[in-house]
Design an enzyme around this catalytic site. Structure first.
Site, PDB file in Angstrom:
ATOM      1  N   ASP A  49       0.833  -1.203   0.000  1.00  0.00           N
ATOM      2  CA  ASP A  49       0.000   0.000   0.000  1.00  0.00           C
ATOM      3  C   ASP A  49       0.864   1.248   0.000  1.00  0.00           C
ATOM      4  OD1 ASP A  49      -2.129  -1.632   0.076  1.00  0.00           O
ATOM      5  OD2 ASP A  49      -2.897  -0.969   2.025  1.00  0.00           O
ATOM      6  N   LYS A 142     -12.243   1.347   9.313  1.00  0.00           N
ATOM      7  CA  LYS A 142     -12.191   1.042   7.884  1.00  0.00           C
ATOM      8  C   LYS A 142     -11.994  -0.463   7.762  1.00  0.00           C
ATOM      9  CE  LYS A 142     -10.012   2.546   3.597  1.00  0.00           C
ATOM     10  NZ  LYS A 142      -9.807   1.234   2.995  1.00  0.00           N
ATOM     11  N   LYS A 340      -5.043   5.869   7.449  1.00  0.00           N
ATOM     12  CA  LYS A 340      -4.482   4.518   7.367  1.00  0.00           C
ATOM     13  C   LYS A 340      -3.477   4.277   8.492  1.00  0.00           C
ATOM     14  CE  LYS A 340      -5.786   2.645   3.263  1.00  0.00           C
ATOM     15  NZ  LYS A 340      -4.794   2.546   2.215  1.00  0.00           N
ATOM     16  N   CYS A 452       8.956 -34.865   0.579  1.00  0.00           N
ATOM     17  CA  CYS A 452       9.261 -36.221   1.007  1.00  0.00           C
ATOM     18  C   CYS A 452       8.279 -37.138   0.286  1.00  0.00           C
ATOM     19  CB  CYS A 452       9.070 -36.335   2.520  1.00  0.00           C
ATOM     20  SG  CYS A 452       9.031 -38.059   3.073  1.00  0.00           S
TER      21      CYS A 452
HETATM   22  S1  IVH Z   1     -17.452   4.944   3.034  1.00  0.00           S
HETATM   23  C1  IVH Z   1     -17.763   7.744  -0.337  1.00  0.00           C
HETATM   24  N1  IVH Z   1     -16.957   3.552   5.229  1.00  0.00           N
HETATM   25  O1  IVH Z   1     -12.829   1.801   1.830  1.00  0.00           O
HETATM   26  C2  IVH Z   1     -17.576   6.842   0.814  1.00  0.00           C
HETATM   27  N2  IVH Z   1     -15.850   2.937   3.212  1.00  0.00           N
HETATM   28  O2  IVH Z   1     -10.897   3.427   0.382  1.00  0.00           O
HETATM   29  C3  IVH Z   1     -17.064   5.533   0.413  1.00  0.00           C
HETATM   30  N3  IVH Z   1     -14.393   0.999   3.430  1.00  0.00           N
HETATM   31  O3  IVH Z   1     -14.540   1.823  -1.233  1.00  0.00           O
HETATM   32  C4  IVH Z   1     -17.147   4.485   1.352  1.00  0.00           C
HETATM   33  N4  IVH Z   1     -14.770   0.608   5.556  1.00  0.00           N
HETATM   34  O4  IVH Z   1     -14.547  -0.318   0.226  1.00  0.00           O
HETATM   35  C5  IVH Z   1     -16.689   3.708   3.913  1.00  0.00           C
HETATM   36  N5  IVH Z   1     -16.649   2.399   7.219  1.00  0.00           N
HETATM   37  C6  IVH Z   1     -16.389   2.548   5.915  1.00  0.00           C
HETATM   38  C7  IVH Z   1     -15.496   1.697   5.207  1.00  0.00           C
HETATM   39  C8  IVH Z   1     -15.253   1.932   3.860  1.00  0.00           C
HETATM   40  C9  IVH Z   1     -14.136   0.211   4.473  1.00  0.00           C
HETATM   41  C10 IVH Z   1     -13.800   0.814   2.092  1.00  0.00           C
HETATM   42  C11 IVH Z   1     -14.760   0.880   0.948  1.00  0.00           C
HETATM   43  C12 IVH Z   1     -14.305   2.031   0.105  1.00  0.00           C
HETATM   44  C13 IVH Z   1     -12.857   2.078   0.457  1.00  0.00           C
HETATM   45  C14 IVH Z   1     -12.257   3.432   0.183  1.00  0.00           C
END
Ligand code: IVH
Length: 561
Positions: A49, A142, A340, A452
């Site tokens: 990443d 996230k 992040k 083996c």
């Molecule tokens: S909000 C416009 N909430 O992260 C808002 N996304 O890097 C978009 N993700 O595409 C999504 N946890 O796949 C939101 N609590 C959360 C999230 C989340 C994971 C992912 C999602 C998004 C990506 C963006």
């Protein structure tokens, strides 16, 4: 991922000649496209990443310095970087009613404060540190999974789709229906779209990768990739066999006439929960930016104790009217950002490299490490996969090494620290004979694996029984290593069928077993009698017959009877 422009990078880019900048831009764009393909299409990332973000930032900086480089084809101009369905995809295309956006990233407290400053400017609020009580954030974990969109008509699940490139995704409804956490019917006959994240719990990820390693298949890099791989299976039975789960975090609902619409993100989360969706309880509303920072500090360590992977915190402006005023930039909303967590890396010593014999005889070099605490647990062992990997990383016994957890779950030796070598380090060689049964080790022409070849090798046999009784097989709860070893050593189990002849009195004779534990294990064995045919076939560990083939064979048989 729209990244804030880094002034230092822009200055460096501006110092380039126009031709040089164009060449650099083309090279980075190509690298990003290739990385996107490996990540989203092959579910097998080639860049970390951090490396990806660094490239992306440089691209953004080059375009800031040389605006002519910002063509519509540039990776900076795409709504998403997800897999776009192509001819090779067996899934139907789905056009999203509203684009599925991605999020900009913030890597430190400063970048979060810069986000807060942009939001305040966008809403004509006073700059920090002045109070702005009308601006409140929601902080959510996230989830490192796969974004999906679920459409419900009159309370029934009508269609589920992946994000794809943000505009067009893939119809994976049949696979999504196998995920227990996704409601088939809502608590009321509402017509809505819900979005959220399908993810694979850490334990399931570790189990699947261990199986893949033994079968000589490429490993999934993290739970996200294995979740994605599981969701894009042609046969829903395969998805069902992987224990996937789901958290909802977005809702689009047209309010009924006269009803008050949901006005903010915290209201949407409450409404999602009321409709019957699983909503991650670890979110907090009513925060200013200091509250957001406190929230992520709180989760920096705590997240390692969760059963699922989270790679950061998503910060959202709570009020929808403010979100609408802020709008979006090319690929991401201005009202949200993803903080992040940096992957935790520690230094330790590679004390030894020891080859382990697996179920199919594969010899896997395993790193024995000076125990080190990383991402929430103490790590003393890490698989090095095969001899080629040991050579590629140039790992030597005695080396100081950098250790991290891949996808924050599986311990991984990242690289040696050659500058710390004393000359006493030793090169690892595969043994000529099996360390357990002394049969000469074989490496097939052109293959990476050493093995083996003795089917009666005690190490192989023990692993076969462990596979038979394990999660992907008969799933006999309580029949772990310690128990299996005793059963085999005492000759209580000489064939797989013997498990089913064990009674409470037999089991009671095992070390550290009382009546109660013997009864529990006997009950677990009883339950294992009724596993579906595909599981039994997989449990037998027939060469070339893994999870998928077992499912294919049992489906084929079911169609014939
Ligand atoms: S909000 C416009 N909430 O992260 C808002 N996304 O890097 C978009 N993700 O595409 C999504 N946890 O796949 C939101 N609590 C959360 C999230 C989340 C994971 C992912 C999602 C998004 C990506 C963006």
């Amino acid at each position: 991922m729209s990244l804030p422009v880094d002034p230092a990078l822009v200055a460096a880019a501006a110092a380039l000649g126009a031709d040089e900048a164009r060449a650099r831009h083309a090279a980075i764009a190509a690298e990003i496209r290739a990385a996107n393909h490996s990540y989203y299409v092959d579910d097998n990332p080639t860049l970390s990443d951090a490396a990806y973000d660094a490239l992306f930032r440089e691209l953004v900086a080059l375009e800031a310095a040389f605006p002519a480089l910002t063509t519509p084809e540039s990776p900076t101009q795409r709504v998403g970087t997800g897999a776009t369905p192509d001819e090779s995809s067996p899934f139907a295309e789905v056009r999203h009613e509203r684009p599925m956006l991605s999020l900009g990233n913030a890597f430190g407290e400063d970048e979060l404060r810069a986000f807060d400053a942009r939001v305040r400017r966008g809403l004509s609020l006073p700059p920090a540190p002045e109070a702005a009580p009308e601006l409140r954030y929601v902080a959510e974990l996230k989830i490192d999974g796969l974004a999906i969109s679920l459409r419900y008509r009159d309370g029934r699940l009508a269609r589920g789709a992946t994000r794809g490139d943000g505009t067009t995704g893939e119809d994976v409804t049949a696979n999504l229906r196998t995920i227990v956490a996704i409601p088939d019917r809502l608590a009321e006959p509402a017509t809505i779209e819900a979005r959220g994240e399908v993810f694979m719990p850490k334990a399931e990820f570790a189990r699947i990768n261990a199986e893949r390693e033994e079968a000589g298949l490429a490993l999934y890099a993290n739970p996200r990739n294995s979740g994605a791989g599981s969701l894009r299976q042609i046969d829903p039975a395969v998805t069902a066999g992987r224990r996937l789960s789901f958290w909802a975090y977005q809702l689009h609902e047209e309010p009924l006439p006269g009803a008050a619409p949901v006005a903010d993100q915290s209201g949407a989360l409450a409404r999602l929960a009321a409709l019957g969706f699983p909503v991650n309880p670890n979110h907090r509303a009513g925060l200013d930016i200091d509250g957001v920072i406190a929230f992520l500090e709180e989760w920096r360590e705590r997240r390692h104790g969760l059963e699922y992977e989270t790679d950061g915190v998503v910060v959202k402006v709570d009020r929808f009217d403010q979100q609408a005023r802020l709008g979006m930039v090319a690929r991401a909303p201005r009202w949200a950002i993803a903080y992040k967590f940096p992957p935790e890396q520690v230094e330790t010593i590679l004390e030894d490299i020891v080859p382990y014999v697996g179920r199919t005889g594969t010899l896997t070099p395993v790193a024995h490490l000076r125990p080190a605490k990383v991402a929430g647990s103490t790590v003393a062992r890490a698989t090095l996969h095969n001899l080629d990997e040991v050579r590629r990383k140039d790992l030597r016994i005695g080396d100081h090494v950098v250790l991290q957890k891949a996808g924050d779950v599986i311990p991984e030796v990242v690289r040696p620290l050659p500058e710390r070598r004393t000359g006493a380090e030793r090169i690892f060689e595969m043994p000529e004979r099996c360390p357990v049964c002394a049969t000469p080790i074989v490496r097939d022409e052109g293959a990476v694996r050493h093995y083996c070849p003795n089917p009666a090798c005690p190490a192989r046999v023990a692993q076969e029984y462990a596979h038979f009784a394990g999660r992907g097989g008969m799933d006999i709860e309580g029949a772990g290593w310690a128990v299996l070893e005793q059963l085999l050593q005492r000759g209580m189990v000489r064939s797989r069928g013997d498990f089913f002849r064990l009674g409470v009195t037999d089991l009671e004779s095992l070390d550290r077993f009382a009546r109660r534990s013997a009864e529990n294990l006997a009950a677990a064995i009883e339950r294992a009698r009724c596993r579906p045919l595909a599981r039994i076939l997989n449990a037998l560990g027939i060469p070339q017959v893994g999870e998928q083939t077992a499912i294919d064979v049992s489906t084929w048989l079911a169609g014939r009877v």
